[in-house]
Scaffold this motif. Structure first.
Motif, PDB file in Angstrom:
ATOM      1  N   ARG A  58       0.803  -1.217   0.000  1.00  0.00           N
ATOM      2  CA  ARG A  58       0.000   0.000   0.000  1.00  0.00           C
ATOM      3  C   ARG A  58       0.841   1.275   0.000  1.00  0.00           C
ATOM      4  NH1 ARG A  58      -0.594   2.127   5.181  1.00  0.00           N
ATOM      5  NH2 ARG A  58       0.384   0.878   6.843  1.00  0.00           N
ATOM      6  N   LEU A  59       2.124   1.165   0.348  1.00  0.00           N
ATOM      7  CA  LEU A  59       2.992   2.346   0.390  1.00  0.00           C
ATOM      8  C   LEU A  59       3.807   2.541  -0.888  1.00  0.00           C
ATOM      9  CD1 LEU A  59       4.376   2.026   4.037  1.00  0.00           C
ATOM     10  CD2 LEU A  59       2.488   3.451   3.231  1.00  0.00           C
ATOM     11  N   ARG A  60       3.821   1.530  -1.741  1.00  0.00           N
ATOM     12  CA  ARG A  60       4.677   1.621  -2.920  1.00  0.00           C
ATOM     13  C   ARG A  60       4.186   2.676  -3.917  1.00  0.00           C
ATOM     14  NH1 ARG A  60       5.566  -4.928  -3.895  1.00  0.00           N
ATOM     15  NH2 ARG A  60       6.557  -5.314  -1.866  1.00  0.00           N
ATOM     16  N   ASP A  61       2.868   2.777  -4.053  1.00  0.00           N
ATOM     17  CA  ASP A  61       2.330   3.770  -4.978  1.00  0.00           C
ATOM     18  C   ASP A  61       2.709   5.185  -4.548  1.00  0.00           C
ATOM     19  OD1 ASP A  61       1.234   1.553  -6.099  1.00  0.00           O
ATOM     20  OD2 ASP A  61      -0.796   1.909  -5.336  1.00  0.00           O
ATOM     21  N   TYR A  62       2.591   5.447  -3.237  1.00  0.00           N
ATOM     22  CA  TYR A  62       2.945   6.777  -2.740  1.00  0.00           C
ATOM     23  C   TYR A  62       4.436   7.046  -2.898  1.00  0.00           C
ATOM     24  CZ  TYR A  62      -1.728   6.713  -0.716  1.00  0.00           C
ATOM     25  OH  TYR A  62      -3.088   6.655  -0.561  1.00  0.00           O
ATOM     26  N   THR A  63       5.249   5.998  -2.817  1.00  0.00           N
ATOM     27  CA  THR A  63       6.685   6.162  -3.052  1.00  0.00           C
ATOM     28  C   THR A  63       6.952   6.644  -4.465  1.00  0.00           C
ATOM     29  OG1 THR A  63       7.189   4.410  -1.460  1.00  0.00           O
ATOM     30  CG2 THR A  63       8.909   4.974  -3.049  1.00  0.00           C
ATOM     31  N   LEU A  64       6.236   6.085  -5.440  1.00  0.00           N
ATOM     32  CA  LEU A  64       6.402   6.516  -6.834  1.00  0.00           C
ATOM     33  C   LEU A  64       5.953   7.954  -7.017  1.00  0.00           C
ATOM     34  CD1 LEU A  64       7.462   4.880  -9.281  1.00  0.00           C
ATOM     35  CD2 LEU A  64       6.892   3.473  -7.328  1.00  0.00           C
ATOM     36  N   LEU A  65       4.852   8.337  -6.370  1.00  0.00           N
ATOM     37  CA  LEU A  65       4.390   9.725  -6.478  1.00  0.00           C
ATOM     38  C   LEU A  65       5.397  10.687  -5.859  1.00  0.00           C
ATOM     39  CD1 LEU A  65       0.610   9.264  -5.582  1.00  0.00           C
ATOM     40  CD2 LEU A  65       1.601   9.659  -7.828  1.00  0.00           C
ATOM     41  N   ALA A  66       5.944  10.303  -4.706  1.00  0.00           N
ATOM     42  CA  ALA A  66       6.954  11.146  -4.073  1.00  0.00           C
ATOM     43  C   ALA A  66       8.200  11.262  -4.947  1.00  0.00           C
ATOM     44  CB  ALA A  66       7.312  10.571  -2.701  1.00  0.00           C
ATOM     45  N   ALA A  67       8.609  10.145  -5.555  1.00  0.00           N
ATOM     46  CA  ALA A  67       9.768  10.173  -6.444  1.00  0.00           C
ATOM     47  C   ALA A  67       9.519  11.092  -7.627  1.00  0.00           C
ATOM     48  CB  ALA A  67      10.089   8.756  -6.920  1.00  0.00           C
ATOM     49  N   ALA A  68       8.311  11.045  -8.193  1.00  0.00           N
ATOM     50  CA  ALA A  68       7.984  11.929  -9.316  1.00  0.00           C
ATOM     51  C   ALA A  68       8.086  13.390  -8.903  1.00  0.00           C
ATOM     52  CB  ALA A  68       6.577  11.607  -9.828  1.00  0.00           C
ATOM     53  N   PHE A  78       2.340  19.467 -12.939  1.00  0.00           N
ATOM     54  CA  PHE A  78       1.269  18.565 -13.341  1.00  0.00           C
ATOM     55  C   PHE A  78       1.712  17.107 -13.400  1.00  0.00           C
ATOM     56  CE2 PHE A  78      -1.002  22.124 -15.879  1.00  0.00           C
ATOM     57  CZ  PHE A  78      -1.341  22.724 -14.680  1.00  0.00           C
ATOM     58  N   THR A  79       3.025  16.849 -13.412  1.00  0.00           N
ATOM     59  CA  THR A  79       3.504  15.476 -13.598  1.00  0.00           C
ATOM     60  C   THR A  79       3.028  14.526 -12.499  1.00  0.00           C
ATOM     61  OG1 THR A  79       5.453  16.212 -14.826  1.00  0.00           O
ATOM     62  CG2 THR A  79       5.550  14.032 -13.814  1.00  0.00           C
ATOM     63  N   PRO A  80       3.209  14.833 -11.190  1.00  0.00           N
ATOM     64  CA  PRO A  80       2.727  13.900 -10.153  1.00  0.00           C
ATOM     65  C   PRO A  80       1.212  13.671 -10.218  1.00  0.00           C
ATOM     66  CG  PRO A  80       4.249  15.488  -9.210  1.00  0.00           C
ATOM     67  CD  PRO A  80       3.931  15.971 -10.582  1.00  0.00           C
ATOM     68  N   VAL A  81       0.466  14.744 -10.523  1.00  0.00           N
ATOM     69  CA  VAL A  81      -0.981  14.602 -10.627  1.00  0.00           C
ATOM     70  C   VAL A  81      -1.341  13.696 -11.805  1.00  0.00           C
ATOM     71  CG1 VAL A  81      -3.161  15.830 -10.955  1.00  0.00           C
ATOM     72  CG2 VAL A  81      -1.339  16.860  -9.580  1.00  0.00           C
ATOM     73  N   PHE A  82      -0.638  13.915 -12.914  1.00  0.00           N
ATOM     74  CA  PHE A  82      -0.882  13.073 -14.089  1.00  0.00           C
ATOM     75  C   PHE A  82      -0.577  11.605 -13.791  1.00  0.00           C
ATOM     76  CE2 PHE A  82       0.614  11.126 -18.048  1.00  0.00           C
ATOM     77  CZ  PHE A  82      -0.507  11.315 -18.846  1.00  0.00           C
ATOM     78  N   VAL A  83       0.507  11.377 -13.056  1.00  0.00           N
ATOM     79  CA  VAL A  83       0.871  10.009 -12.695  1.00  0.00           C
ATOM     80  C   VAL A  83      -0.206   9.375 -11.811  1.00  0.00           C
ATOM     81  CG1 VAL A  83       2.510   8.614 -11.368  1.00  0.00           C
ATOM     82  CG2 VAL A  83       3.345  10.351 -12.955  1.00  0.00           C
ATOM     83  N   SER A  84      -0.763  10.146 -10.889  1.00  0.00           N
ATOM     84  CA  SER A  84      -1.742   9.595  -9.953  1.00  0.00           C
ATOM     85  C   SER A  84      -3.028   9.156 -10.640  1.00  0.00           C
ATOM     86  CB  SER A  84      -2.080  10.633  -8.877  1.00  0.00           C
ATOM     87  OG  SER A  84      -2.797  11.731  -9.434  1.00  0.00           O
ATOM     88  N   ILE A  85      -3.327   9.720 -11.832  1.00  0.00           N
ATOM     89  CA  ILE A  85      -4.555   9.364 -12.530  1.00  0.00           C
ATOM     90  C   ILE A  85      -4.589   7.871 -12.849  1.00  0.00           C
ATOM     91  CG2 ILE A  85      -5.856   9.689 -14.674  1.00  0.00           C
ATOM     92  CD1 ILE A  85      -4.961  12.580 -14.671  1.00  0.00           C
ATOM     93  N   PHE A  86      -3.421   7.306 -13.174  1.00  0.00           N
ATOM     94  CA  PHE A  86      -3.377   5.920 -13.604  1.00  0.00           C
ATOM     95  C   PHE A  86      -3.682   4.934 -12.475  1.00  0.00           C
ATOM     96  CE2 PHE A  86      -1.095   8.170 -16.847  1.00  0.00           C
ATOM     97  CZ  PHE A  86      -1.425   7.508 -18.014  1.00  0.00           C
ATOM     98  N   TYR A  87      -3.670   5.391 -11.238  1.00  0.00           N
ATOM     99  CA  TYR A  87      -4.020   4.515 -10.126  1.00  0.00           C
ATOM    100  C   TYR A  87      -5.522   4.494  -9.847  1.00  0.00           C
ATOM    101  CZ  TYR A  87       0.975   4.431  -9.047  1.00  0.00           C
ATOM    102  OH  TYR A  87       2.332   4.259  -9.104  1.00  0.00           O
TER     103      TYR A  87
END
Length: 372
Positions: free
Chosen positions: A76-86, A108-117
């Motif tokens: 459950r924490l891995r997705d947030y790790t990717l967002l933080a890295a972005a 806009f990049t982190p927000v754009f990345v979060s859409i795919f989840y």
């Protein structure tokens, strides 16, 4: 199953995203090398250190740390790790290139990345990270020449983009639920069709194949035999004096006896053999992939098991069967079946509770093999 598929898809997306970050790092290194070779070959050490070595090292460190997090952190924490890295990577890039043209896509990049989840929580987390990136740049990067009004405008743009992303996520969830519902409906329909097909092909009482299905399979197996010479034999099994069982003990007891006999026959048949209820108290077994002698041994075991079995509804009364058996002899389905049926008639007329092997000819049918 849906959760497992979702976890697999999320893990694959995380891997693709992290691979994209690695590709971005490689691209940046290539561009920096080309920049040094062709544009500023005499760049100072401070320029190289501040604009190239430091951001590249930071970028590399972030990716290595992210790889470790994806391997050892909870799911459950891995997705947030990717967002933080972005967010951190975009901050590194924008901190070096502080022009407004870099800031907007970086935000806009982190927000754009979060859409795919397709997760509102991840969208909120990405929005907060983007705001933190923006205001860190505003307060700590002196080269960023932007007014308070500009910061507020960028914040409003980010908020508008987040609302759009929220709409996309909501629509995505609706579509996902629709496809899940459709998939479940199709699965239920498939199960119903399978059950209906099974009901159409099997006998409700004994759960053996029915009369129609028996003839369908016999046609196909004869065709297969004629093209491959696969061994093929047919046995017809009739319960002796079954009418008296129904008359003396009732039809319910007769049904119970028929089910028990069918199960005894099916338990001895091989995986490639075909067992059917041909009609009334008569069963049929198609033997394949074995010699006639082996099939006869199996039939004898069936006959003995049926004779020795106890039938609770009948008290001490025993049940026996008569069996006609024939080995296919390139004669066609009709003659093959008639020979087997005549062998069964011979077994019944010669005293019952025996196996009779069909003769070779159509005329003058008589037993040339009998077990009793």
């Amino acid at each position: 199953m849906d959760d497992q598929l979702l976890d697999f898809t999320r893990a694959r997306w995380n891997r693709m995203l992290l691979n994209g970050f690695w590709c971005l790092l490689v691209l940046m290194v290539i561009l920096e090398c080309l920049y040094l070779i062709f544009i500023t070959p005499l760049a100072s050490e401070d320029f190289i250190r501040y604009y190239m070595l430091v951001p590249t090292s930071l970028h590399l460190s972030v990716l290595v740390l992210t790889e470790l997090c994806l391997r050892f952190l909870e799911e459950r924490l891995r997705d947030y790790t990717l967002l933080a890295a972005a967010s951190v990577i975009t901050f590194i890039i924008v901190d070096i290139n502080v022009e407004i043209g870099y800031i907007i896509p970086a935000l806009f990049t982190p927000v754009f990345v979060s859409i795919f989840y397709f997760s509102a929580r991840k969208l909120i987390a990405a929005s907060i990270m983007s705001l933190i990136t923006l205001y860190c740049l505003y307060f700590f990067n002196v080269k960023l020449n932007i007014s308070v009004v500009g910061i507020l405008a960028l914040t409003a743009m980010l908020g508008a983009f987040c609302l759009i992303a929220w709409g996309v996520i909501s629509r995505g969830k609706e579509m996902r639920q629709y496809y899940i519902h459709t998939a479940k409906s199709n699965q239920e329909l498939l199960v119903k069709n399978i059950l209906m097909d099974k009901l159409a092909k099997t006998d409700a009482l004994t759960e053996l194949y029915n009369h129609i299905t028996f003839h369908e399979y016999l046609d196909k197996l004869i065709e297969h035999h004629e093209s491959t010479r696969m061994p093929l034999q047919l046995a017809l099994i009739d319960i002796d004096d079954f009418k008296s069982v129904n008359d003396q003990f009732g039809h319910r007891a007769g049904d119970s006896v028929l089910k028990q006999v069918a199960e005894l026959v099916r338990s001895q048949a091989g995986m490639n053999d075909f067992v059917a209820r041909y009609g009334g108290e008569e069963l049929a077994v198609i033997f394949t992939d074995k010699s006639a002698d082996k099939s006869l041994q199996i039939l004898e075991t069936m006959r003995q098991n049926i004779e020795q079995a106890e039938y609770s509804e009948l008290g001490s009364r025993k049940i026996t069967v008569s069996i006609g058996f024939a080995d296919y002899d390139q004669e066609g389905k009709e003659k093959f079946f008639i020979r087997t049926d005549r062998a069964l008639y011979t077994a019944k007329s010669q005293g019952k509770n025996q196996i009779v092997l069909a003769g070779d000819g159509m005329e003058g049918e008589k037993s040339r093999f009998a077990w009793k």
